[in-house]
Design a protein around this motif. Structure first.
Motif, PDB file in Angstrom:
ATOM      1  N   ILE A 421      11.312 -28.132   0.363  1.00  0.00           N
ATOM      2  CA  ILE A 421      11.534 -29.174  -0.025  1.00  0.00           C
ATOM      3  C   ILE A 421      11.478 -30.026  -0.124  1.00  0.00           C
ATOM      4  N   LEU A 422      11.520 -30.602   0.889  1.00  0.00           N
ATOM      5  CA  LEU A 422      10.965 -32.134   1.933  1.00  0.00           C
ATOM      6  C   LEU A 422       9.420 -31.961   1.361  1.00  0.00           C
ATOM      7  N   ALA A 423       8.951 -31.198   2.247  1.00  0.00           N
ATOM      8  CA  ALA A 423       6.807 -30.717   2.133  1.00  0.00           C
ATOM      9  C   ALA A 423       6.288 -30.705   0.766  1.00  0.00           C
ATOM     10  N   SER A 424       7.181 -29.760  -0.504  1.00  0.00           N
ATOM     11  CA  SER A 424       6.973 -30.053  -1.583  1.00  0.00           C
ATOM     12  C   SER A 424       6.848 -31.607  -2.597  1.00  0.00           C
ATOM     13  N   VAL A 425       7.611 -32.142  -2.107  1.00  0.00           N
ATOM     14  CA  VAL A 425       8.015 -33.555  -2.966  1.00  0.00           C
ATOM     15  C   VAL A 425       7.267 -34.140  -1.842  1.00  0.00           C
ATOM     16  N   LEU A 426       6.707 -34.012  -1.102  1.00  0.00           N
ATOM     17  CA  LEU A 426       5.956 -35.083  -0.611  1.00  0.00           C
ATOM     18  C   LEU A 426       4.341 -34.492  -0.441  1.00  0.00           C
ATOM     19  N   ILE A 427       3.991 -33.509  -1.196  1.00  0.00           N
ATOM     20  CA  ILE A 427       2.455 -33.384  -1.205  1.00  0.00           C
ATOM     21  C   ILE A 427       2.438 -34.721  -2.379  1.00  0.00           C
ATOM     22  N   ILE A 428       3.792 -33.677  -3.438  1.00  0.00           N
ATOM     23  CA  ILE A 428       3.591 -34.858  -4.860  1.00  0.00           C
ATOM     24  C   ILE A 428       3.528 -36.257  -4.909  1.00  0.00           C
ATOM     25  N   CYS A 429       4.124 -36.345  -3.867  1.00  0.00           N
ATOM     26  CA  CYS A 429       4.006 -38.017  -3.761  1.00  0.00           C
ATOM     27  C   CYS A 429       2.709 -38.709  -2.991  1.00  0.00           C
ATOM     28  N   ILE A 430       1.629 -37.044  -2.425  1.00  0.00           N
ATOM     29  CA  ILE A 430      -0.065 -38.098  -1.604  1.00  0.00           C
ATOM     30  C   ILE A 430      -0.366 -37.663  -3.213  1.00  0.00           C
ATOM     31  N   LEU A 431       0.102 -36.775  -4.158  1.00  0.00           N
ATOM     32  CA  LEU A 431      -0.760 -36.746  -5.607  1.00  0.00           C
ATOM     33  C   LEU A 431      -1.069 -38.101  -6.200  1.00  0.00           C
ATOM     34  N   GLN A 432       0.138 -38.666  -6.231  1.00  0.00           N
ATOM     35  CA  GLN A 432       0.397 -39.063  -6.956  1.00  0.00           C
ATOM     36  C   GLN A 432       0.429 -40.353  -6.854  1.00  0.00           C
ATOM     37  N   TRP A 433       0.190 -41.123  -5.576  1.00  0.00           N
ATOM     38  CA  TRP A 433      -0.414 -42.179  -4.661  1.00  0.00           C
ATOM     39  C   TRP A 433      -1.706 -41.959  -4.862  1.00  0.00           C
ATOM     40  N   VAL A 434      -2.049 -41.425  -4.900  1.00  0.00           N
ATOM     41  CA  VAL A 434      -3.869 -41.142  -4.892  1.00  0.00           C
ATOM     42  C   VAL A 434      -3.645 -41.220  -6.542  1.00  0.00           C
ATOM     43  N   TYR A 435      -3.542 -40.868  -7.560  1.00  0.00           N
ATOM     44  CA  TYR A 435      -3.808 -41.193  -8.635  1.00  0.00           C
ATOM     45  C   TYR A 435      -3.454 -42.578  -9.453  1.00  0.00           C
ATOM     46  N   GLY A 436      -2.307 -43.149  -8.766  1.00  0.00           N
ATOM     47  CA  GLY A 436      -1.995 -44.256  -9.170  1.00  0.00           C
ATOM     48  C   GLY A 436      -2.901 -45.337  -8.122  1.00  0.00           C
ATOM     49  N   LYS A 437      -3.793 -45.658  -7.415  1.00  0.00           N
ATOM     50  CA  LYS A 437      -4.537 -45.958  -6.548  1.00  0.00           C
ATOM     51  C   LYS A 437      -6.052 -45.989  -7.572  1.00  0.00           C
ATOM     52  N   ARG A 438      -6.565 -44.924  -8.065  1.00  0.00           N
ATOM     53  CA  ARG A 438      -7.774 -44.638  -8.690  1.00  0.00           C
ATOM     54  C   ARG A 438      -7.925 -45.059 -10.032  1.00  0.00           C
ATOM     55  N   SER A 439      -6.273 -45.102 -10.599  1.00  0.00           N
ATOM     56  CA  SER A 439      -5.856 -46.214 -12.231  1.00  0.00           C
ATOM     57  C   SER A 439      -5.486 -47.300 -11.767  1.00  0.00           C
ATOM     58  N   MET A 440      -4.943 -47.858 -10.776  1.00  0.00           N
ATOM     59  CA  MET A 440      -5.777 -49.562 -10.702  1.00  0.00           C
ATOM     60  C   MET A 440      -6.995 -50.000  -9.601  1.00  0.00           C
TER      61      MET A 440
END
Length: 445
Positions: A421-440
């Motif tokens: 669970i911890l690994a899966s959620v953190l993977i999504i966090c990395i994807l979302q951070w990169v996505y948000g960075k690109r959106s900005m």
């Protein structure tokens, strides 16, 4: 009698709810691609409403005590705490990961809630532990952006990734324990975890750094050797699922980085030869293949798990037996390896198929994040993590449905397991951070 009627009706309601959720996930994903943020907002709102209705419907069934004819307050309390944890997690995500994809977050919350429902139905104490791990994962969401902000420094740490990966992956041989024949767990006090879950992160970070300028065959040699060694160690640990995850992730990232199809074909050819060799040398590999090819040959032994899984999936038809009416406890290792079979039994195969569609939406959004990056490092990083989730999902669903030999990995976000669970959620966090960075960055342009 009234409860039984309610459970029968609920079978159709559960399928309707997940169908609405999946449809809104697809609509929201299309809206993102078209920059239609009003439709995205409506789809995200509909998704959250479905999660609330599904949660309330499921726990109204789970909390009813047939003997007393009353609702169990402990179960209702757990249901309430679950809502609080999921809401807090969603608020953290919205606050910290600005401009991230709400469709991905909603899909993850849906899967986590389904996990808690399914596990609580089997073992309430395990569901409570799972909720604690989910809360811990949400807490770690705060740390991810801080770590990722030092990416320019992290990109240069390829040698450290290399060393740390092998120290961790070899640790079960010295301080680990064997669970269901696989030596992949490390126990520290009362806490047990799989070092391979941490190595997944190090592996993808290493490959993103090592392959970002891999325009020659020579630059692929060292990453290829590292991957081969990791795969071999996993085979020795009898962790066949982990071996496949690392190999297929490497092949995908290598192809993205080099664009050389010939190298990929060479890699798969070498892997095929190695598989034949492993089949001849390692007894546990032959056992897995034999149980997959003909489980009826040893119904009470090696074929028992897969047969119980197939019976669970195929017995009750498209709408399932109904929540609490199945025999999911008869499936071995049901909360981790065979949770998909348990869901299929009580919610029906239509629900299970739509569940796969929800996973596919997550993978699609991950691919879109990767394709949107101008920086090759971030593109490889997000592609690698998306591949890990996709391969892991394919391996476990393919295994429990007898499409491929069972490898013993967990279903991301749904199976019981703290490190998973911890690994899966953190993977999504990395994807979302990169996505948000690109959106900005696009907004500033």
């Amino acid at each position: 009698m009234i409860l039984d009627l309610f459970i029968i009706i609920s079978r159709y309601l559960f399928v309707l709810l997940i169908a609405i959720f999946a449809w809104q996930s697809i609509k929201g994903s299309i809206a993102i691609d078209k920059n239609d943020y009003e439709k995205l907002r409506r789809s995200a709102f509909s998704q959250r409403a479905v999660i609330i209705f599904m949660h309330a419907l499921a726990f109204s069934i789970l909390s009813f005590d047939r003997e007393s004819g009353l609702f169990d307050y402990h179960t209702l309390g757990f249901a309430g705490v679950t809502v609080v944890v999921l809401v807090i997690g969603s608020l953290i995500a919205e606050k910290i990961y600005k401009n991230s994809c709400p469709i991905i977050w909603n899909c993850i919350v849906f899967l986590l809630d389904l996990s808690l429902i399914s596990i609580y139905r089997i073992d309430a104490s395990l569901a409570e532990r799972q909720l604690i791990w989910i809360a811990v994962a949400f807490g770690c969401m705060i740390i991810v952006p801080v770590v990722l902000k030092v990416i320019p420094f992290i990109e240069k740490m390829t040698f450290l990734y290399f060393i740390a990966s092998f120290v961790l992956i070899l640790s079960p041989f010295f301080i680990g324990r064997t669970v269901f024949g696989a030596t992949r767990w490390v126990q520290i006090g009362n806490i047990g975890f799989q070092p391979s879950e941490i190595v997944k992160f190090l592996f993808v970070f290493y490959l993103a750094s090592a392959l970002k300028n891999a325009n020659t065959i020579k630059k692929l040699i060292v990453p290829g050797v590292m991957c081969a060694l990791l795969v071999l160690i996993h085979v020795l640990q009898r962790d066949l699922g982990g071996a496949l995850i690392f190999f297929l992730t490497f092949m995908a990232m290598m192809y993205i980085a080099s664009g050389k199809l010939s190298v990929v074909l060479l890699g798969f050819s070498a892997a095929s030869a190695a598989s034949v060799f492993a089949y001849q040398i390692f007894y546990h590999v032959r056992v897995r293949v034999s149980a997959w090819s003909n489980p009826l040959a040893d119904m009470a032994g090696d074929g028992f798990q897969i047969l119980q899984s197939l019976f669970a999936i195929g017995t009750w038809g498209p709408f399932g037996s109904g929540l609490t009416r199945g025999f999911v406890r008869t499936i071995p290792v049901v909360v981790s390896d065979f949770i998909f079979a348990a869901i299929s039994e009580e919610f029906g195969w239509i629900f299970a198929v739509i569940l796969i569609i929800i996973f596919m939406v997550i993978f699609y959004r991950g691919i879109k994040v990767s394709l949107s990056q101008d920086d090759s490092y971030f593109s490889l990083l997000t592609a690698g993590f998306t591949c890990i989730l996709a391969v892991q999902t394919f391996l476990i669903i393919g295994g429990v449905t007898k499409l491929i030999p069972l490898t013993g990995v967990t279903l991301p976000f749904v199976s019981y397991g703290g490190s998973s669970i911890l690994a899966s959620v953190l993977i999504i966090c990395i994807l979302q951070w990169v996505y948000g960075k690109r959106s900005m960055e696009e907004h500033e342009e």
